[in-house]
Design an enzyme around this catalytic site. Structure first.
Site, short mmCIF file in Angstrom:
data_model
loop_
_atom_site.label_atom_id
_atom_site.label_comp_id
_atom_site.label_asym_id
_atom_site.label_seq_id
_atom_site.Cartn_x
_atom_site.Cartn_y
_atom_site.Cartn_z
N PRO A 14 41.81 45.76 38.65
CA PRO A 14 42.41 45.75 37.31
C PRO A 14 43.19 44.17 37.42
O PRO A 14 43.33 43.69 38.50
CB PRO A 14 43.79 46.62 37.66
CG PRO A 14 43.68 47.03 39.04
CD PRO A 14 42.46 47.04 39.37
N ASN A 15 43.09 43.92 36.31
CA ASN A 15 43.56 42.40 35.74
C ASN A 15 42.57 41.01 36.29
O ASN A 15 42.83 40.11 35.62
CB ASN A 15 45.06 42.04 36.30
CG ASN A 15 45.95 43.21 35.72
OD1 ASN A 15 46.24 43.25 34.51
ND2 ASN A 15 46.41 44.06 36.49
N ARG A 22 45.43 34.35 33.41
CA ARG A 22 46.37 35.01 34.02
C ARG A 22 46.88 34.30 35.25
O ARG A 22 46.36 33.74 36.21
CB ARG A 22 45.73 36.17 35.02
CG ARG A 22 46.48 36.99 35.83
CD ARG A 22 45.55 38.04 36.66
NE ARG A 22 46.60 38.68 37.75
CZ ARG A 22 46.17 39.55 38.80
NH1 ARG A 22 44.80 39.59 38.91
NH2 ARG A 22 46.93 40.25 39.28
N TYR A 27 46.24 31.91 40.34
CA TYR A 27 44.93 32.25 40.52
C TYR A 27 43.97 31.17 40.24
O TYR A 27 42.78 31.37 40.18
CB TYR A 27 44.68 33.73 39.78
CG TYR A 27 45.46 34.84 40.39
CD1 TYR A 27 45.13 35.50 41.34
CD2 TYR A 27 46.54 35.41 39.61
CE1 TYR A 27 45.78 36.59 42.09
CE2 TYR A 27 47.28 36.51 39.98
CZ TYR A 27 46.67 37.09 41.36
OH TYR A 27 47.37 38.10 41.91
N ASN A 78 37.09 43.55 45.52
CA ASN A 78 38.35 42.69 45.15
C ASN A 78 39.14 44.05 44.43
O ASN A 78 39.02 44.42 43.54
CB ASN A 78 38.54 41.58 44.54
CG ASN A 78 39.82 41.01 44.31
OD1 ASN A 78 40.86 41.90 44.47
ND2 ASN A 78 39.85 39.78 43.90
N ALA A 81 45.39 44.93 42.58
CA ALA A 81 46.52 45.55 43.11
C ALA A 81 46.29 47.14 43.51
O ALA A 81 47.17 47.54 44.46
CB ALA A 81 47.62 46.07 41.70
N GLU A 102 36.16 43.35 51.93
CA GLU A 102 37.32 43.28 50.99
C GLU A 102 37.61 41.66 50.66
O GLU A 102 37.64 41.07 51.90
CB GLU A 102 38.48 43.88 51.68
CG GLU A 102 39.89 43.75 50.94
CD GLU A 102 41.05 44.23 51.58
OE1 GLU A 102 40.94 45.13 52.66
OE2 GLU A 102 42.16 44.04 51.18
N HIS A 104 40.06 38.65 48.43
CA HIS A 104 41.08 38.33 47.61
C HIS A 104 40.79 36.90 47.56
O HIS A 104 40.60 35.94 48.31
CB HIS A 104 42.43 38.66 48.47
CG HIS A 104 42.65 39.98 48.63
ND1 HIS A 104 42.92 41.10 47.67
CD2 HIS A 104 42.32 40.66 49.89
CE1 HIS A 104 42.68 42.24 48.22
NE2 HIS A 104 42.66 42.14 49.63
N ARG A 111 52.29 36.25 50.36
CA ARG A 111 52.76 36.55 49.20
C ARG A 111 53.88 37.66 49.20
O ARG A 111 54.63 37.72 50.41
CB ARG A 111 51.74 36.74 47.81
CG ARG A 111 50.85 35.62 47.85
CD ARG A 111 49.74 36.10 46.74
NE ARG A 111 50.45 36.29 45.28
CZ ARG A 111 49.83 36.82 44.47
NH1 ARG A 111 48.43 37.20 44.54
NH2 ARG A 111 50.41 37.16 43.59
C1 DQA Z 1 44.41 40.05 44.52
C2 DQA Z 1 45.64 40.33 45.11
C3 DQA Z 1 46.43 41.29 44.74
O1 DQA Z 1 47.57 41.52 45.44
C4 DQA Z 1 46.73 41.18 43.33
O2 DQA Z 1 47.28 42.50 42.86
C5 DQA Z 1 45.61 40.87 42.51
C6 DQA Z 1 44.70 39.91 42.94
C7 DQA Z 1 43.65 38.73 44.75
O3 DQA Z 1 42.49 38.55 44.62
O4 DQA Z 1 44.21 37.59 45.34
O5 DQA Z 1 45.24 41.44 41.28
O6 DQA Z 1 43.43 40.98 44.99
#
Ligand code: DQA
Length: 149
Positions: A14-15, A22, A27, A78, A81, A102, A104, A111
């Site tokens: 998500p997002n 964003r 990011y 990825n 959240a 995995e 990020h 963070r």
């Molecule tokens: C994320 C890190 C997560 O904590 C966050 O909720 C994201 C992006 C990253 O790619 O840094 O949506 O996965």
């Protein structure tokens, strides 16, 4: 020609479709489409068929992990959240039949405290975090290395 290529699913939670607008201070300015393009370029170089997807839906992401498990496909994931609380996603990732990396963009360990735990990490082959879009490219290279073994 594509038949001989290793197929890889690059799955995003998500997002992440809103990258670029964003929280750019967190990011960066790269858009999701920029990440898709960068993965495609590296996929060509590595002779991989890279399929990049994004969803805001936990159910859809679980379904894609089932597809990867059934087809024995390596995954770059990825979970966004969902990383921090989705046991459903962890249980789906745990069924993997090929490497799962995995990734990020940021380094969650630097963070907020709620980002320090990953419920996915324990069932992943490995984790790459903190390198922006390069996290995805490093993961594709890691998968290629594992496939070569
Ligand atoms: C994320 C890190 C997560 O904590 C966050 O909720 C994201 C992006 C990253 O790619 O840094 O949506 O996965």
């Amino acid at each position: 020609m594509s038949e001989n290529r290793t197929k890889v699913l690059v799955l995003n939670g998500p997002n992440l479709g809103r990258l670029g607008t964003r929280e750019p201070e967190v990011y960066g300015s790269m858009t999701f489409d920029d990440i898709v393009a960068a993965c495609a370029v590296l996929g060509e170089e590595l002779k991989m068929a890279v399929d990049v997807r994004q969803t805001d839906s936990e159910a859809e992401l679980v379904g894609w992990l089932h597809e990867a498990a059934d087809e024995r496909l390596p995954v770059v994931l990825n979970p966004a959240a969902f990383t921090h609380y989705s046991y459903a996603l962890r249980d789906a990732a745990s069924q993997r039949t090929a490497p799962l990396i995995e990734v990020h963009l940021t380094n969650p360990a630097t963070r907020e405290a709620f980002r320090h735990e990953s419920v996915i990490a324990g069932v992943a082959t490995g984790t790459i975090a903190g390198f922006g879009a390069d996290s995805y490219l490093l993961a594709l290279r890691a998968i290629q290395g594992l496939e070569d073994v």
